[in-house]
Design a protein around this motif. Sequence first.
Motif, PDB file in Angstrom:
ATOM      1  N   ALA A 111      -8.091  -9.186  14.026  1.00  0.00           N
ATOM      2  CA  ALA A 111      -8.202 -10.009  12.812  1.00  0.00           C
ATOM      3  C   ALA A 111      -7.096  -9.746  11.779  1.00  0.00           C
ATOM      4  N   THR A 112      -6.710  -8.484  11.591  1.00  0.00           N
ATOM      5  CA  THR A 112      -5.693  -8.238  10.548  1.00  0.00           C
ATOM      6  C   THR A 112      -4.322  -8.792  10.956  1.00  0.00           C
ATOM      7  N   PRO A 113      -3.787  -8.424  12.114  1.00  0.00           N
ATOM      8  CA  PRO A 113      -2.493  -9.025  12.466  1.00  0.00           C
ATOM      9  C   PRO A 113      -2.564 -10.542  12.648  1.00  0.00           C
TER      10      PRO A 113
ATOM     11  N   MET B 282      -6.998 -12.416   4.152  1.00  0.00           N
ATOM     12  CA  MET B 282      -6.646 -13.139   5.383  1.00  0.00           C
ATOM     13  C   MET B 282      -7.358 -12.541   6.600  1.00  0.00           C
ATOM     14  N   THR B 283      -7.596 -11.228   6.559  1.00  0.00           N
ATOM     15  CA  THR B 283      -8.315 -10.574   7.662  1.00  0.00           C
ATOM     16  C   THR B 283      -9.726 -11.154   7.761  1.00  0.00           C
ATOM     17  N   ILE B 284     -10.382 -11.235   6.614  1.00  0.00           N
ATOM     18  CA  ILE B 284     -11.765 -11.727   6.613  1.00  0.00           C
ATOM     19  C   ILE B 284     -11.796 -13.211   6.994  1.00  0.00           C
TER      20      ILE B 284
ATOM     21  N   GLY C  52       3.753   1.476  12.315  1.00  0.00           N
ATOM     22  CA  GLY C  52       2.372   1.752  12.723  1.00  0.00           C
ATOM     23  C   GLY C  52       2.131   1.133  14.085  1.00  0.00           C
ATOM     24  N   ARG C  53       1.344   1.833  14.917  1.00  0.00           N
ATOM     25  CA  ARG C  53       1.093   1.328  16.277  1.00  0.00           C
ATOM     26  C   ARG C  53      -0.375   1.481  16.648  1.00  0.00           C
ATOM     27  N   SER C  54      -1.249   1.335  15.651  1.00  0.00           N
ATOM     28  CA  SER C  54      -2.673   1.509  15.947  1.00  0.00           C
ATOM     29  C   SER C  54      -3.161   0.350  16.813  1.00  0.00           C
ATOM     30  N   PRO C  55      -4.232   0.587  17.576  1.00  0.00           N
ATOM     31  CA  PRO C  55      -4.713  -0.455  18.501  1.00  0.00           C
ATOM     32  C   PRO C  55      -5.178  -1.727  17.813  1.00  0.00           C
TER      33      PRO C  55
ATOM     34  N   VAL D  28       0.732   1.857   7.945  1.00  0.00           N
ATOM     35  CA  VAL D  28       0.878   3.305   8.134  1.00  0.00           C
ATOM     36  C   VAL D  28      -0.383   4.062   7.734  1.00  0.00           C
ATOM     37  N   GLY D  29      -1.093   3.516   6.747  1.00  0.00           N
ATOM     38  CA  GLY D  29      -2.284   4.204   6.266  1.00  0.00           C
ATOM     39  C   GLY D  29      -1.976   5.314   5.282  1.00  0.00           C
ATOM     40  N   LYS D  30      -0.779   5.269   4.661  1.00  0.00           N
ATOM     41  CA  LYS D  30      -0.424   6.280   3.648  1.00  0.00           C
ATOM     42  C   LYS D  30       0.069   5.548   2.404  1.00  0.00           C
ATOM     43  N   PRO D  31      -0.522   5.863   1.257  1.00  0.00           N
ATOM     44  CA  PRO D  31      -0.197   5.088   0.058  1.00  0.00           C
ATOM     45  C   PRO D  31       1.296   5.105  -0.288  1.00  0.00           C
ATOM     46  N   GLN D  32       1.858   3.910  -0.407  1.00  0.00           N
ATOM     47  CA  GLN D  32       3.257   3.690  -0.800  1.00  0.00           C
ATOM     48  C   GLN D  32       4.228   4.575  -0.026  1.00  0.00           C
ATOM     49  N   PHE D  33       3.931   4.745   1.231  1.00  0.00           N
ATOM     50  CA  PHE D  33       4.766   5.615   2.072  1.00  0.00           C
ATOM     51  C   PHE D  33       6.159   4.997   2.299  1.00  0.00           C
ATOM     52  N   ILE D  34       6.180   3.683   2.485  1.00  0.00           N
ATOM     53  CA  ILE D  34       7.467   3.006   2.738  1.00  0.00           C
ATOM     54  C   ILE D  34       8.137   2.727   1.398  1.00  0.00           C
TER      55      ILE D  34
ATOM     56  N   ASP E  96       2.484  -6.042   3.535  1.00  0.00           N
ATOM     57  CA  ASP E  96       1.835  -4.749   3.330  1.00  0.00           C
ATOM     58  C   ASP E  96       0.379  -4.847   3.773  1.00  0.00           C
ATOM     59  N   ALA E  97       0.083  -4.243   4.925  1.00  0.00           N
ATOM     60  CA  ALA E  97      -1.295  -4.305   5.447  1.00  0.00           C
ATOM     61  C   ALA E  97      -2.163  -3.203   4.863  1.00  0.00           C
ATOM     62  N   GLY E  98      -1.556  -2.256   4.195  1.00  0.00           N
ATOM     63  CA  GLY E  98      -2.310  -1.095   3.715  1.00  0.00           C
ATOM     64  C   GLY E  98      -3.165  -1.413   2.508  1.00  0.00           C
ATOM     65  N   TYR E  99      -4.226  -0.659   2.390  1.00  0.00           N
ATOM     66  CA  TYR E  99      -5.009  -0.749   1.153  1.00  0.00           C
ATOM     67  C   TYR E  99      -5.558   0.638   0.821  1.00  0.00           C
TER      68      TYR E  99
ATOM     69  N   CYS F  57       7.698   1.234  14.855  1.00  0.00           N
ATOM     70  CA  CYS F  57       7.923   2.616  14.406  1.00  0.00           C
ATOM     71  C   CYS F  57       6.579   3.319  14.265  1.00  0.00           C
ATOM     72  N   HIS F  58       6.605   4.642  14.384  1.00  0.00           N
ATOM     73  CA  HIS F  58       5.365   5.426  14.334  1.00  0.00           C
ATOM     74  C   HIS F  58       5.694   6.814  13.827  1.00  0.00           C
ATOM     75  N   SER F  59       4.722   7.717  13.943  1.00  0.00           N
ATOM     76  CA  SER F  59       4.913   9.024  13.306  1.00  0.00           C
ATOM     77  C   SER F  59       6.015   9.852  13.976  1.00  0.00           C
ATOM     78  N   ARG F  60       6.411   9.488  15.184  1.00  0.00           N
ATOM     79  CA  ARG F  60       7.468  10.257  15.855  1.00  0.00           C
ATOM     80  C   ARG F  60       8.824   9.542  15.761  1.00  0.00           C
TER      81      ARG F  60
HETATM   82  P1  NAP Z   1      -4.050   4.242  11.658  1.00  0.00           P
HETATM   83  O1  NAP Z   1      -4.924   3.975  12.829  1.00  0.00           O
HETATM   84  O2  NAP Z   1      -4.208   5.509  10.905  1.00  0.00           O
HETATM   85  O3  NAP Z   1      -2.546   4.136  12.178  1.00  0.00           O
HETATM   86  C1  NAP Z   1      -1.479   4.499  11.355  1.00  0.00           C
HETATM   87  C2  NAP Z   1      -0.194   4.322  12.101  1.00  0.00           C
HETATM   88  O4  NAP Z   1       0.851   4.760  11.242  1.00  0.00           O
HETATM   89  C3  NAP Z   1      -0.110   5.168  13.378  1.00  0.00           C
HETATM   90  O5  NAP Z   1       0.384   4.394  14.429  1.00  0.00           O
HETATM   91  C4  NAP Z   1       0.840   6.293  13.011  1.00  0.00           C
HETATM   92  O6  NAP Z   1       1.683   6.705  14.062  1.00  0.00           O
HETATM   93  C5  NAP Z   1       1.704   5.626  11.973  1.00  0.00           C
HETATM   94  N1  NAP Z   1       2.281   6.644  11.095  1.00  0.00           N
HETATM   95  C6  NAP Z   1       1.658   7.670  10.516  1.00  0.00           C
HETATM   96  N2  NAP Z   1       2.551   8.431   9.839  1.00  0.00           N
HETATM   97  C7  NAP Z   1       3.745   7.856  10.016  1.00  0.00           C
HETATM   98  C8  NAP Z   1       5.058   8.167   9.584  1.00  0.00           C
HETATM   99  N3  NAP Z   1       5.314   9.248   8.856  1.00  0.00           N
HETATM  100  N4  NAP Z   1       6.064   7.356   9.935  1.00  0.00           N
HETATM  101  C9  NAP Z   1       5.837   6.257  10.682  1.00  0.00           C
HETATM  102  N5  NAP Z   1       4.607   5.905  11.127  1.00  0.00           N
HETATM  103  C10 NAP Z   1       3.586   6.709  10.804  1.00  0.00           C
HETATM  104  O7  NAP Z   1      -4.154   3.086  10.593  1.00  0.00           O
HETATM  105  P2  NAP Z   1      -4.518   1.524  10.786  1.00  0.00           P
HETATM  106  O8  NAP Z   1      -5.924   1.360  11.113  1.00  0.00           O
HETATM  107  O9  NAP Z   1      -3.494   0.874  11.639  1.00  0.00           O
HETATM  108  O10 NAP Z   1      -4.311   1.050   9.291  1.00  0.00           O
HETATM  109  C11 NAP Z   1      -3.058   1.077   8.659  1.00  0.00           C
HETATM  110  C12 NAP Z   1      -3.213   0.610   7.227  1.00  0.00           C
HETATM  111  O11 NAP Z   1      -3.735  -0.703   7.228  1.00  0.00           O
HETATM  112  C13 NAP Z   1      -4.185   1.427   6.394  1.00  0.00           C
HETATM  113  O12 NAP Z   1      -3.678   1.518   5.080  1.00  0.00           O
HETATM  114  C14 NAP Z   1      -5.460   0.632   6.404  1.00  0.00           C
HETATM  115  O13 NAP Z   1      -6.219   0.824   5.236  1.00  0.00           O
HETATM  116  C15 NAP Z   1      -4.914  -0.767   6.452  1.00  0.00           C
HETATM  117  N6  NAP Z   1      -5.799  -1.747   7.063  1.00  0.00           N
HETATM  118  C16 NAP Z   1      -6.036  -2.868   6.371  1.00  0.00           C
HETATM  119  C17 NAP Z   1      -6.851  -3.840   6.893  1.00  0.00           C
HETATM  120  C18 NAP Z   1      -7.082  -5.078   6.100  1.00  0.00           C
HETATM  121  O14 NAP Z   1      -7.951  -5.853   6.435  1.00  0.00           O
HETATM  122  N7  NAP Z   1      -6.315  -5.295   5.051  1.00  0.00           N
HETATM  123  C19 NAP Z   1      -7.446  -3.667   8.134  1.00  0.00           C
HETATM  124  C20 NAP Z   1      -7.156  -2.525   8.858  1.00  0.00           C
HETATM  125  C21 NAP Z   1      -6.334  -1.570   8.310  1.00  0.00           C
HETATM  126  P3  NAP Z   1       1.113   7.490  15.363  1.00  0.00           P
HETATM  127  O15 NAP Z   1       0.551   6.420  16.246  1.00  0.00           O
HETATM  128  O16 NAP Z   1       2.312   8.148  15.913  1.00  0.00           O
HETATM  129  O17 NAP Z   1       0.068   8.444  14.866  1.00  0.00           O
END
Ligand code: NAP
Length: 382
Positions: A244-246, A365-367, A269-272, A313-319, A332-335, A292-295
């Motif tokens: 739903a989010t992407p 948009m996700t909802i 970010g590369r979460s499932p 990324v899931g980290k506040p204002q990381f980029i 910006d998908a983060g919140y 890109c991802h954590s490595r």
């Molecule tokens: P997640 O499962 O924690 O995945 C985070 C991704 O960021 C991982 O792939 C991780 O890499 C990567 N990452 C972590 N540190 C990094 C770094 N230093 N450099 C580059 N990449 C790094 O998070 P998520 O579920 O995908 O969610 C990401 C964000 O989206 C969060 O802020 C979440 O709140 C938000 N979100 C929003 C919605 C919405 O509806 N708006 C829905 C879902 C999520 P690795 O794979 O190597 O660990």
Amino acid sequence: MLYPAELRAQTFKPKNVVGVEGFEPPTFCSQSRRATGLRYTPLPLRRTCRLAPMRARILLMHIATVNQDMPFFCILHLNLGRLTYRFNGKRAKIGHNILGTLSMSSLLLDGKTISRQMEVSMKQRVDALKSRTGRTPILATLLVGDDPASATYVRMKGEACRRVGMQSLPLHLPGTTRTDQLLEAIQGLNDNPDVQGILLQHPVPEAIDERLCFDAIAASKDVDGVGCLGFGRMSMGLPAYGSATPQGIMNLLKAYNIPLQGLHAVVVGRSPILGRPMAMMLLGADCTVTVCHSRTRDLPSHLRHADLIVGAVGKPQFIQADWIPDHAIVIDAGYHPGGIGDIELTPLVDRIKAYTPVPGGVGPMTIATLMEQTVKAAELAF
Ligand code: NAP
């Protein structure tokens, strides 16, 4: 003379510039015309200027100022590769480099407004379904545990169901629930003919095998697009409910007519449920995709060449803002608490092409996308 009174009245941000269609300078036209929301009005040549050579149509576009004191009306004189402009009847030539000094504000990709528009059309579809079949679509929501943020998301999804005339069936299981118990609950919903969509709120407590549970959701009811089968089908360009989010991000880009073909997209970010499907969707839309991802080594170097950036990324204002080029479209998908995302947005909003705000961008948009996919599932089921 095409020089609107309201334009003359502006002292800081005159809005119109004229260009010849097909010859727009790269910064302001074609893709960016849409991406920036610059409005333009094609005009017959004779109504604008005799100087503009051999082009049938001229574009009148919104643009910011060349000179902060002076409203500005210009005509691109492209045969010379130069810009010819008129101001109060005077005419002068200036080089294309002047365009580089023009500033413009970025286009805000307003997920809140687009999601409301989607809801209007969904409501019509739900009403039509009800009057045709006498049935109301139902989205079952499964919440495991007491995470307050997850509870809020589930409540918001229930409210969205009501707004479009659907019903939600909320199931709340304790945090001590085992994987087999959750699987049993999912199977019950799979077998329930009254339920057309199933949402398992992520994340579930750590002791639960989330992947096993996601994959237990019947593909025909996986309206949140979390299952491997749906992911695989989507990646192959086959019909499937997108995560739903992407998928919401893709819907937002589509709503703004942003052309994606050929763009270099960088997904951080590369979460499932987010980064990975986002990358596949962008690939499916003919982007060249970097994930890109954590490595990843030297993340800023990847971002500096990006046309489209998705921060997940899931980290506040990381980029950081200074990693992002001026021509980028920034999603910006983060919140995070305090209404901030994964990207440092504030310094960017006047210099990039387009961006999603936080909040009010990706979240709604996700909802809306989850709702839309539930309506689709009901249309197929009824
Ligand atoms: P997640 O499962 O924690 O995945 C985070 C991704 O960021 C991982 O792939 C991780 O890499 C990567 N990452 C972590 N540190 C990094 C770094 N230093 N450099 C580059 N990449 C790094 O998070 P998520 O579920 O995908 O969610 C990401 C964000 O989206 C969060 O802020 C979440 O709140 C938000 N979100 C929003 C919605 C919405 O509806 N708006 C829905 C879902 C999520 P690795 O794979 O190597 O660990």
